[in-house]
Design a protein around this motif. Structure first.
Motif, PDB file in Angstrom:
ATOM      1  N   ARG A  47       0.837  -1.215   0.000  1.00 28.03           N
ATOM      2  CA  ARG A  47       0.000   0.000   0.000  1.00 28.03           C
ATOM      3  C   ARG A  47       0.864   1.254   0.000  1.00 28.03           C
ATOM      4  N   LEU A  48       2.002   1.208   0.712  1.00 29.13           N
ATOM      5  CA  LEU A  48       2.911   2.355   0.722  1.00 29.13           C
ATOM      6  C   LEU A  48       3.486   2.591  -0.671  1.00 29.13           C
ATOM      7  N   VAL A  49       3.906   1.523  -1.349  1.00 26.70           N
ATOM      8  CA  VAL A  49       4.456   1.659  -2.699  1.00 26.70           C
ATOM      9  C   VAL A  49       3.401   2.182  -3.668  1.00 26.70           C
ATOM     10  N   VAL A  50       2.160   1.715  -3.528  1.00 24.84           N
ATOM     11  CA  VAL A  50       1.081   2.186  -4.397  1.00 24.84           C
ATOM     12  C   VAL A  50       0.834   3.678  -4.187  1.00 24.84           C
ATOM     13  N   ARG A  51       0.873   4.112  -2.936  1.00 27.29           N
ATOM     14  CA  ARG A  51       0.662   5.539  -2.656  1.00 27.29           C
ATOM     15  C   ARG A  51       1.830   6.393  -3.137  1.00 27.29           C
ATOM     16  N   ARG A  52       3.043   5.860  -3.059  1.00 24.61           N
ATOM     17  CA  ARG A  52       4.252   6.613  -3.425  1.00 24.61           C
ATOM     18  C   ARG A  52       4.894   5.987  -4.669  1.00 24.61           C
ATOM     19  N   ARG A  53       4.058   5.747  -5.678  1.00 21.80           N
ATOM     20  CA  ARG A  53       4.513   4.981  -6.833  1.00 21.80           C
ATOM     21  C   ARG A  53       5.652   5.646  -7.593  1.00 21.80           C
ATOM     22  N   TRP A  54       5.566   6.964  -7.790  1.00 23.94           N
ATOM     23  CA  TRP A  54       6.620   7.651  -8.523  1.00 23.94           C
ATOM     24  C   TRP A  54       7.950   7.644  -7.772  1.00 23.94           C
ATOM     25  N   PRO A  55       7.998   8.054  -6.496  1.00 22.92           N
ATOM     26  CA  PRO A  55       9.277   7.976  -5.769  1.00 22.92           C
ATOM     27  C   PRO A  55       9.830   6.556  -5.699  1.00 22.92           C
ATOM     28  N   ALA A  56       8.947   5.578  -5.504  1.00 21.16           N
ATOM     29  CA  ALA A  56       9.403   4.185  -5.417  1.00 21.16           C
ATOM     30  C   ALA A  56      10.035   3.734  -6.732  1.00 21.16           C
ATOM     31  N   GLU A 107      -5.500  -2.687  -6.263  1.00 19.98           N
ATOM     32  CA  GLU A 107      -5.826  -3.773  -5.329  1.00 19.98           C
ATOM     33  C   GLU A 107      -5.115  -5.068  -5.718  1.00 19.98           C
ATOM     34  N   ALA A 108      -4.948  -5.282  -7.022  1.00 18.05           N
ATOM     35  CA  ALA A 108      -4.224  -6.467  -7.473  1.00 18.05           C
ATOM     36  C   ALA A 108      -2.767  -6.417  -7.020  1.00 18.05           C
ATOM     37  N   VAL A 109      -2.165  -5.238  -7.100  1.00 20.10           N
ATOM     38  CA  VAL A 109      -0.777  -5.083  -6.648  1.00 20.10           C
ATOM     39  C   VAL A 109      -0.673  -5.325  -5.153  1.00 20.10           C
ATOM     40  N   VAL A 110      -1.574  -4.731  -4.379  1.00 18.77           N
ATOM     41  CA  VAL A 110      -1.536  -4.875  -2.919  1.00 18.77           C
ATOM     42  C   VAL A 110      -1.757  -6.334  -2.520  1.00 18.77           C
ATOM     43  N   ALA A 111      -2.796  -6.951  -3.084  1.00 22.26           N
ATOM     44  CA  ALA A 111      -3.097  -8.332  -2.713  1.00 22.26           C
ATOM     45  C   ALA A 111      -2.030  -9.293  -3.237  1.00 22.26           C
ATOM     46  N   GLY A 112      -1.556  -9.062  -4.466  1.00 21.37           N
ATOM     47  CA  GLY A 112      -0.551  -9.954  -5.043  1.00 21.37           C
ATOM     48  C   GLY A 112       0.752  -9.918  -4.282  1.00 21.37           C
ATOM     49  N   LEU A 113       1.230  -8.715  -3.949  1.00 18.77           N
ATOM     50  CA  LEU A 113       2.473  -8.614  -3.193  1.00 18.77           C
ATOM     51  C   LEU A 113       2.284  -9.078  -1.760  1.00 18.77           C
ATOM     52  N   GLY A 114       1.101  -8.803  -1.196  1.00 17.09           N
ATOM     53  CA  GLY A 114       0.822  -9.280   0.157  1.00 17.09           C
ATOM     54  C   GLY A 114       0.845 -10.794   0.251  1.00 17.09           C
ATOM     55  N   ARG A 115       0.399 -11.463  -0.821  1.00 12.79           N
ATOM     56  CA  ARG A 115       0.368 -12.927  -0.826  1.00 12.79           C
ATOM     57  C   ARG A 115       1.737 -13.539  -1.138  1.00 12.79           C
ATOM     58  N   THR A 116       2.521 -12.888  -1.992  1.00 15.40           N
ATOM     59  CA  THR A 116       3.774 -13.498  -2.465  1.00 15.40           C
ATOM     60  C   THR A 116       5.034 -12.903  -1.843  1.00 15.40           C
ATOM     61  N   VAL A 150      10.380  -1.755  -7.560  1.00 14.79           N
ATOM     62  CA  VAL A 150      10.164  -1.269  -8.920  1.00 14.79           C
ATOM     63  C   VAL A 150       8.962  -1.945  -9.577  1.00 14.79           C
ATOM     64  N   VAL A 151       8.851  -3.270  -9.452  1.00 11.51           N
ATOM     65  CA  VAL A 151       7.754  -3.981 -10.118  1.00 11.51           C
ATOM     66  C   VAL A 151       6.384  -3.501  -9.650  1.00 11.51           C
ATOM     67  N   PRO A 152       6.081  -3.479  -8.338  1.00 11.00           N
ATOM     68  CA  PRO A 152       4.752  -3.001  -7.940  1.00 11.00           C
ATOM     69  C   PRO A 152       4.514  -1.536  -8.304  1.00 11.00           C
ATOM     70  N   ALA A 153       5.572  -0.715  -8.238  1.00 13.36           N
ATOM     71  CA  ALA A 153       5.400   0.697  -8.587  1.00 13.36           C
ATOM     72  C   ALA A 153       5.055   0.852 -10.068  1.00 13.36           C
ATOM     73  N   LEU A 154       5.764   0.138 -10.946  1.00 15.89           N
ATOM     74  CA  LEU A 154       5.506   0.264 -12.380  1.00 15.89           C
ATOM     75  C   LEU A 154       4.161  -0.328 -12.761  1.00 15.89           C
ATOM     76  N   VAL A 155       3.797  -1.455 -12.174  1.00 16.21           N
ATOM     77  CA  VAL A 155       2.484  -2.040 -12.480  1.00 16.21           C
ATOM     78  C   VAL A 155       1.379  -1.060 -12.093  1.00 16.21           C
ATOM     79  N   THR A 156       1.528  -0.415 -10.963  1.00 20.31           N
ATOM     80  CA  THR A 156       0.537   0.577 -10.535  1.00 20.31           C
ATOM     81  C   THR A 156       0.499   1.751 -11.505  1.00 20.31           C
TER      82      THR A 156
END
Length: 700
Positions: free
Chosen positions: A360-369, A615-624, A672-678
């Motif tokens: 969730r932090l990466v999704v909120r701060r996608r550009w800096p991440a 939500e896919a990024v949050v749930a996917g990274l949370g699971r894996t 990088v991966v979750p930030a770019l996907v978002t």
């Protein structure tokens, strides 16, 4: 996948017995695998290899094997040029040459050439070219041992004769300690068991380790069979043992964790196995195939030992996939719930809290991440542009010993480390190089101290001379000197230094083609698996960038020496062994893709469920997230164990793989991966209608 799962669970006893038989046979095969593997580094068709073959055929010594270097220093007040000292030197060189047997030798005593003598006249060196080794032509430990015994009983000018050389330095390094392959594998296995115990908290931790043991032993069985049909490089045994440990555990870990998650939702064990295999099992199959393709692409390199690494190395991911897709469901069906009784299943029902919070932090701060992660990768990749493939500097071959002391004597006397890396020159017309030709080479080629042509170095239509270098052939100045000798039209350049330069050219001329083949096939596989065009492109670009970053760390630590003393007890290598970057790329590209497939497959699954990319990024990274971190830690420990080998080249390989895995699992996959996907949003999931329709028809 469903049919295979049903077969494995219904015939679980047969599956277990079959793998047990293969493992037992593999244990037998592994016990003698070293003797069946090749030590050759030939590159057919290259000038240096042709020159060395002619030397070997006519003389039976030298060529591919570096000379034994004898070093003599006389007391103050005496000179090597004194008649008595020169006579001592002649007797000493003859004694060592006779002890070695079937050897050629050359020195100041036999030629009178001052290129062998230091400016102060007190230090000199001589070459003894030993007979080719068996089974490894470029090694002859028996000859080295004989030379050391003879030199120990010999004096020149009242001082003992010292022995050094490339092989002597490597021998001192090997005798200085270092774990064997079995010890390294056991150490990596124990580290993996600790991580698995932390992940599972039950006897279930033994299942991935069991799959790894079975996979590794079965691969050694297949490798033994392959070695009976064709030459397979000795490097493959290290890759099978340590990379196999990590890959096999990774694949089974993904399936077992997904099985746990499904059991937390419903208590039907077989249903949980089927779901885990349909989802995680499919990801394992794609990942394993990608790793195998990355290795198979090595066959486009026109060097036999590199091709053998490709053929031999692809066995471990394929066999690991086979074990994970059959043995894991069989074990889970038979005893899974019983060995996992102490675990609380409610913990697996929800995504990991910490990884969910991080996502969730990466999704909120996608550009800096994204920018921070890419900046790290780009900076390290920029360092990688200075990578110089070749033979490591002789100073880096040993951290101590008598050979290193003798090398220091040469360097302090101003004769240079290049004394250990001469170039043999082959004249095919049977005529020795004239004095004019020798003087011209010494005068016109920077770094060449002199060229000598002994009278007795002629056999039929082949005459051999030797060029004495000042700078080590691994340095920029040394490489320039070797290249100038290779370009000369007076003779063909041979010896290990010239051969190494030809080998480097042969390997990296095909490198762009290899990368293009891997990228194309990876794109096709991932586009079908992820049902996306953008995600495979992103995965390929990030994987290449991730591997380049690992190269950057190798350059910093080993080539430039910022850590080589700490890790290997040696100074900067100046170059990186020519086959190591290629092996790092092939393996790291495939291994990194494992994590990409694991994470993106789960994100795709969550997107289809929720319809929201964030939500896919949050749930996917949370699971894996926890699984990827654990898998990366296991691979890292396996590579640390690989780094315990006494061989500097294997340590460099281990450093590159370990650094690459950590970078990939942290900076790339967690940032990088979750930030770019978002950032890409719905574009992630776009696939042309014709491709999507074709994919649906195939699945039906």
């Amino acid at each position: 996948m469903q049919r295979l799962t049903d077969l494995a669970t219904s015939r679980r006893r047969l599956v277990a017995i079959s793998w047990l038989i293969l493992a037992i046979a593999g244990g037998w095969a592994a016990s003698g695998i070293s003797d069946a593997l090749s030590q050759s580094f030939d590159a057919p068709g290259r000038e240096a290899f042709q020159a060395n073959r002619e030397i070997a055929q006519r003389f039976g010594n030298g060529g591919t094997i570096a000379p034994i270097v004898l070093v003599a220093t006389v007391p103050e007040g005496r000179k090597v040029t004194d008649a008595a000292v020169r006579a001592d030197l002649a007797r000493a060189v003859e004694r060592v040459t006779a002890a070695v047997g079937r050897a050629r030798s050359v020195s100041y005593a036999s030629t009178g050439d001052r290129a062998f003598v230091s400016a102060d006249g007190r230090t000199t060196y001589a070459y003894v070219f030993p007979p080719l080794g068996r089974p490894a032509p470029d090694e002859n430990p028996q000859a080295l041992a004989a030379a050391r015994r003879a030199a120990a009983a010999t004096e020149v000018g009242g001082k003992p004769l010292a022995v050094t050389g490339v092989e002597a330095l490597a021998d001192d390094s090997d005798s200085g300690g270092g774990a064997g392959l079995l010890v390294e594998t056991v150490a990596g296995g124990l580290g993996a068991l600790l991580v698995l115990a932390w992940v599972f908290g039950s006897w279930l931790a033994l299942v991935p380790l069991l799959v790894a043991v079975v996979s590794i032993l079965t691969t050694f069985l297949a490798l033994r069979g392959l070695a009976a049909l064709t030459d397979v490089s000795f490097v493959v045994q290290f890759l099978v043992a340590l990379i196999g440990l990590g890959v096999a555990i990774d694949y089974s870990l993904l399936i077992v964790i997904r099985w746990r998650e499904e059991r937390a939702r419903h208590d039907d064990n077989l249903a949980a196995i089927r779901t885990a295999m349909r989802t995680a099992g499919h990801s394992v199959a794609v990942s394993g195939l990608t790793v195998a393709i990355g290795l198979l692409a090595l066959v486009v390199v026109p060097v036999p030992f590199i091709r053998s690494i490709g053929f031999g190395g692809l066995l471990i991911p394929l066999i690991s996939v086979a074990a994970a897709l059959t043995l894991v469901p069989a074990v889970l069906a038979a005893i899974g719930p019983r060995i996992d009784r102490r675990h609380r299943p409610e913990r697996d029902a929800q995504p990991g809290a910490r990884w969910t919070a991080w996502a969730r932090l990466v999704v909120r701060r996608r550009w800096p991440a994204a920018l921070a992660g890419l900046a790290i990768l780009v900076l390290l990749a920029a360092v990688a542009t200075t990578l110089r493939p070749g033979r490591p500097a002789v100073d880096a071959l040993s951290s101590g010993g008598t050979a290193q002391q003798a090398l220091r004597t040469l360097e302090r006397a101003g004769l240079g480390a290049g004394a250990l890396t001469p170039v043999e020159l082959v004249s095919e017309d049977g005529a020795r190089l004239t004095a004019t030709q020798r003087d011209a080479l010494a005068r016109d080629v920077d770094g060449v101290r002199g060229v000598v042509s002994p009278d007795d170095w002629r056999r039929g239509d082949v005459a051999v001379s030797v060029a004495l270098l000042g700078p080590d052939a691994a340095t920029d100045a040394g490489q320039d000197a070797v290249d100038a000798l290779r370009a000369s039209d007076v003779a063909k350049a041979g010896g290990p230094s010239a051969q190494d330069r030809d080998l480097t050219d042969a390997i990296y001329a095909a490198f762009p083609l290899m990368v293009a083949i891997i990228a194309l096939i990876t794109f096709l596989l991932l586009a079908r698996a992820l049902r996306s065009v953008l995600l495979p492109i992103k995965a390929i670009v990030l994987n290449v960038l991730s591997v380049a970053s690992a190269f950057g760390i190798v350059v910093l630590v080993w080539q430039e020496g910022h850590g080589s003393q700490l890790i290997g007890g040696v100074p900067a290598t100046d170059t990186i062994t020519n086959w190591v970057p290629l092996a790092i790329f092939a393996f790291l590209y495939g291994l990194s893709m494992d994590y990409e497939v694991f994470i993106l497959s789960r994100m795709r699954e969550e997107y289809e469920r929720s319809g929201s990319t964030d939500e896919a990024v949050v749930a996917g990274l949370g699971r894996t997230g926890r699984m990827v971190t654990s898998a990366a830690l296991i691979l890292f420990l396996a590579f640390v164990a690989l780094g315990a080998a006494p061989n500097t080249e294997i340590r460099i390989l281990a450093t590159g793989l370990a650094a690459g895995i950590l970078l990939d699992a942290t900076v790339v996959r967690a940032l990088v991966v979750p930030a770019l996907v978002t950032l890409f949003g719905r574009a992630n999931w776009w696939l042309p209608e014709w491709a999507a329709t074709a994919g649906r028809r195939r699945r039906v």
